[in-house]
Design a protein around this motif. Structure first.
Motif, PDB file in Angstrom:
ATOM      1  N   UNK A 165      33.548  30.514  46.542  1.00  0.00           N
ATOM      2  CA  UNK A 165      33.254  31.762  47.245  1.00  0.00           C
ATOM      3  C   UNK A 165      34.370  32.074  48.238  1.00  0.00           C
ATOM      4  N   UNK A 166      34.389  33.311  48.681  1.00  0.00           N
ATOM      5  CA  UNK A 166      35.382  33.750  49.681  1.00  0.00           C
ATOM      6  C   UNK A 166      36.792  33.324  49.263  1.00  0.00           C
ATOM      7  N   UNK A 167      37.127  33.617  48.035  1.00  0.00           N
ATOM      8  CA  UNK A 167      38.412  33.173  47.500  1.00  0.00           C
ATOM      9  C   UNK A 167      39.580  33.844  48.202  1.00  0.00           C
ATOM     10  N   UNK A 168      40.654  33.072  48.326  1.00  0.00           N
ATOM     11  CA  UNK A 168      41.866  33.536  48.982  1.00  0.00           C
ATOM     12  C   UNK A 168      43.030  33.467  47.991  1.00  0.00           C
ATOM     13  N   UNK A 169      44.070  34.262  48.212  1.00  0.00           N
ATOM     14  CA  UNK A 169      45.235  34.179  47.318  1.00  0.00           C
ATOM     15  C   UNK A 169      45.805  32.763  47.221  1.00  0.00           C
ATOM     16  N   UNK A 170      45.716  31.995  48.288  1.00  0.00           N
ATOM     17  CA  UNK A 170      46.243  30.629  48.256  1.00  0.00           C
ATOM     18  C   UNK A 170      45.394  29.676  47.420  1.00  0.00           C
ATOM     19  N   UNK A 210      42.953  29.981  37.676  1.00  0.00           N
ATOM     20  CA  UNK A 210      42.290  30.852  38.647  1.00  0.00           C
ATOM     21  C   UNK A 210      43.377  31.626  39.392  1.00  0.00           C
ATOM     22  N   UNK A 211      43.265  32.949  39.369  1.00  0.00           N
ATOM     23  CA  UNK A 211      44.227  33.803  40.061  1.00  0.00           C
ATOM     24  C   UNK A 211      43.470  34.714  41.014  1.00  0.00           C
ATOM     25  N   UNK A 212      43.835  34.662  42.294  1.00  0.00           N
ATOM     26  CA  UNK A 212      43.195  35.474  43.311  1.00  0.00           C
ATOM     27  C   UNK A 212      44.212  36.488  43.814  1.00  0.00           C
ATOM     28  N   UNK A 213      43.908  37.761  43.628  1.00  0.00           N
ATOM     29  CA  UNK A 213      44.826  38.815  44.051  1.00  0.00           C
ATOM     30  C   UNK A 213      44.486  39.279  45.454  1.00  0.00           C
ATOM     31  N   UNK A 214      45.510  39.687  46.183  1.00  0.00           N
ATOM     32  CA  UNK A 214      45.304  40.129  47.575  1.00  0.00           C
ATOM     33  C   UNK A 214      45.006  41.611  47.646  1.00  0.00           C
TER      34      UNK A 214
END
Length: 124
Positions: A84-89, A120-124
């Motif tokens: 949860x609350x995923x970050x780009x890092x 897993x890729x988290x976009x900003x």
């Protein structure tokens, strides 16, 4: 012997959630400590979370504590990582790992079995 296959990775916006799954095979799965690791491009593989056989003990990296939850279903022979609350890092390839031990290892070299990983890729 334990065979591991991860799934559930994908692209998500910052602040979003993903649940990774790890399907395991092997009659002695319930005896194994299960861990999640991740590896970003150009970086070493790093510990994310670990869970003992009875789910009574967990350990998380400081960077994910309070945001990620590791769980397992020994009947279904599955391990999960709720993120949860995923970050780009948090962007990385995530790996499921297993080892037959009473400890909760945090070193990648302490695990005997590995899956192929899921991106897993988290976009900003």
């Amino acid at each position: 012997q334990v065979h591991l296959v991860e799934s559930g990775g994908g692209l998500v916006q910052a602040g979003g959630s993903l649940r990774l799954s790890c399907a395991a095979s092997g009659r002695t799965f319930s005896r194994y400590v299960m861990g999640w690791f991740r590896q970003a491009p150009g970086k070493e593989r790093e510990f994310v979370a670990a869970l003992n056989w009875s789910s009574s003990r967990t350990y998380y990296a400081d960077s994910v504590k309070g945001r990620f939850t590791i769980s397992r279903d020994n009947d279904k022979i599955m391990v999960y990582l709720q993120m949860n609350s995923l970050k780009p890092e948090d962007t990385a390839v995530y790996y499921c790992a297993a080892v037959n031990t009473i400890l909760l290892p945090r070193g990648a070299d302490q695990y005997d079995y590995w899956g192929q990983g899921t991106q897993v890729t988290v976009s900003s």
